[in-house]
Design a protein around this motif. Structure first.
Motif, PDB file in Angstrom:
ATOM      1  N   ILE A  81       1.429  -1.363   0.045  1.00 18.70           N
ATOM      2  CA  ILE A  81       0.034  -0.014  -0.026  1.00 18.70           C
ATOM      3  C   ILE A  81       0.903   1.345  -0.226  1.00 18.70           C
ATOM      4  O   ILE A  81       1.329   1.252   1.213  1.00 18.70           O
ATOM      5  CB  ILE A  81      -1.053  -0.091   1.611  1.00 18.70           C
ATOM      6  CG1 ILE A  81      -1.797  -1.266   1.192  1.00 18.70           C
ATOM      7  CG2 ILE A  81      -1.898   1.017   1.690  1.00 18.70           C
ATOM      8  CD1 ILE A  81      -2.343  -1.313   2.913  1.00 18.70           C
ATOM      9  N   HIS A  84       0.470   8.012   0.270  1.00 21.92           N
ATOM     10  CA  HIS A  84      -0.460   8.788  -0.068  1.00 21.92           C
ATOM     11  C   HIS A  84       0.337   9.839  -0.506  1.00 21.92           C
ATOM     12  O   HIS A  84       1.021  10.579   0.030  1.00 21.92           O
ATOM     13  CB  HIS A  84      -1.392   9.050   0.580  1.00 21.92           C
ATOM     14  CG  HIS A  84      -2.340  10.164   0.332  1.00 21.92           C
ATOM     15  ND1 HIS A  84      -3.373   9.549  -1.131  1.00 21.92           N
ATOM     16  CD2 HIS A  84      -2.591  11.430   0.222  1.00 21.92           C
ATOM     17  CE1 HIS A  84      -3.658  10.835  -1.770  1.00 21.92           C
ATOM     18  NE2 HIS A  84      -3.345  11.467  -0.853  1.00 21.92           N
ATOM     19  N   GLU A  90       4.939   5.225  -5.272  1.00 19.75           N
ATOM     20  CA  GLU A  90       3.945   4.857  -6.047  1.00 19.75           C
ATOM     21  C   GLU A  90       4.115   4.761  -7.059  1.00 19.75           C
ATOM     22  O   GLU A  90       3.607   3.565  -7.567  1.00 19.75           O
ATOM     23  CB  GLU A  90       3.054   6.268  -6.375  1.00 19.75           C
ATOM     24  CG  GLU A  90       1.825   7.057  -5.382  1.00 19.75           C
ATOM     25  CD  GLU A  90       1.241   8.044  -5.960  1.00 19.75           C
ATOM     26  OE1 GLU A  90       1.159   8.684  -6.737  1.00 19.75           O
ATOM     27  OE2 GLU A  90       0.665   8.538  -4.903  1.00 19.75           O
ATOM     28  N   CYS A  94       3.972   1.096  -8.650  1.00 17.65           N
ATOM     29  CA  CYS A  94       3.143   0.778 -10.068  1.00 17.65           C
ATOM     30  C   CYS A  94       4.641  -0.174 -10.801  1.00 17.65           C
ATOM     31  O   CYS A  94       3.601  -1.718 -11.280  1.00 17.65           O
ATOM     32  CB  CYS A  94       3.366   1.557 -11.076  1.00 17.65           C
ATOM     33  SG  CYS A  94       2.884   1.814 -12.936  1.00 17.65           S
ATOM     34  N   ASN A 103      -1.510  -4.514  -4.658  1.00 15.69           N
ATOM     35  CA  ASN A 103      -1.264  -3.544  -3.577  1.00 15.69           C
ATOM     36  C   ASN A 103      -2.913  -2.660  -3.965  1.00 15.69           C
ATOM     37  O   ASN A 103      -3.531  -2.578  -4.946  1.00 15.69           O
ATOM     38  CB  ASN A 103      -0.566  -2.829  -5.191  1.00 15.69           C
ATOM     39  CG  ASN A 103      -0.992  -1.742  -5.705  1.00 15.69           C
ATOM     40  OD1 ASN A 103      -1.631  -1.132  -6.031  1.00 15.69           O
ATOM     41  ND2 ASN A 103       0.011  -2.469  -7.417  1.00 15.69           N
ATOM     42  N   SER A 104      -3.227  -1.942  -2.901  1.00 11.98           N
ATOM     43  CA  SER A 104      -4.061  -0.841  -3.082  1.00 11.98           C
ATOM     44  C   SER A 104      -3.900   0.489  -2.790  1.00 11.98           C
ATOM     45  O   SER A 104      -2.347   0.438  -2.054  1.00 11.98           O
ATOM     46  CB  SER A 104      -5.254  -1.840  -1.941  1.00 11.98           C
ATOM     47  OG  SER A 104      -6.220  -0.667  -2.063  1.00 11.98           O
ATOM     48  N   LYS A 105      -4.654   1.462  -3.126  1.00 13.73           N
ATOM     49  CA  LYS A 105      -4.270   3.152  -2.081  1.00 13.73           C
ATOM     50  C   LYS A 105      -4.562   3.097  -0.983  1.00 13.73           C
ATOM     51  O   LYS A 105      -4.982   4.288  -0.224  1.00 13.73           O
ATOM     52  CB  LYS A 105      -4.827   3.757  -2.937  1.00 13.73           C
ATOM     53  CG  LYS A 105      -4.666   4.215  -4.837  1.00 13.73           C
ATOM     54  CD  LYS A 105      -3.627   4.617  -5.345  1.00 13.73           C
ATOM     55  CE  LYS A 105      -2.900   4.735  -6.785  1.00 13.73           C
ATOM     56  NZ  LYS A 105      -1.775   5.338  -6.984  1.00 13.73           N
TER      57      LYS A 105
END
Length: 141
Positions: A81, A84, A90, A94, A103-105
């Motif tokens: 995760i 943010h 990020e 990816c 994966n998750s946000k």
């Protein structure tokens, strides 16, 4: 095993207690060891962390570099995760997604449950070719 310093312990416990496996959570916020149902939270302790890391089946963590790389090297199931608004995280998420790593946000109960239920994990071959790399670097000089 879980290392998600970007989430409050309460939020992690709230989600993971609904997934019927034993969770070992290492927290920068916890000063004492606490157990809530199937979720055990530990203060950061390098020796204990390494012990559980070695013996665990999978790692749920942020998408930094070190923990995911170690998990892949140690042939562990991995779910990330990204923190943010952290570009590097990020990008790592990816790249891991491209490799097939889930994966998750957000801390998503359904996605984590699917990951736990899955027996899929990525086997990465890290060849021991340091001598070859060094020779190429020396020849390039």
């Amino acid at each position: 095993m879980v290392y998600l310093p970007s989430f409050a312990d309460e939020n992690i416990i709230k989600v993971l207690r609904k997934i019927p496996v034993e969770w070992k959570v290492f927290s920068k916020y916890s000063k004492v060891q606490v157990k809530v149902k199937n979720v055990e939270v530990f203060p950061i302790d390098e020796i204990q962390y390494l012990k559980y890391f070695e013996g665990c089946e999978g790692i749920l963590c942020n998408a930094g570099f070190e923990t995911p790389a170690e998990a892949l090297f140690m042939d562990k199931k991995l779910f990330v995760i990204p923190i943010h608004n952290q570009y590097e995280q990020e990008c790592n998420a990816c790249a891991l997604d491209t490799m097939g790593i889930p994966n998750s946000k957000v801390l998503n109960l359904q996605e984590i449950m699917e990951w736990v239920a899955s027996d899929h994990h990525l086997v990465v071959d890290y060849p021991d070719n340091i001598e070859e790399i060094l020779v190429k670097d020396v020849l390039a000089l």
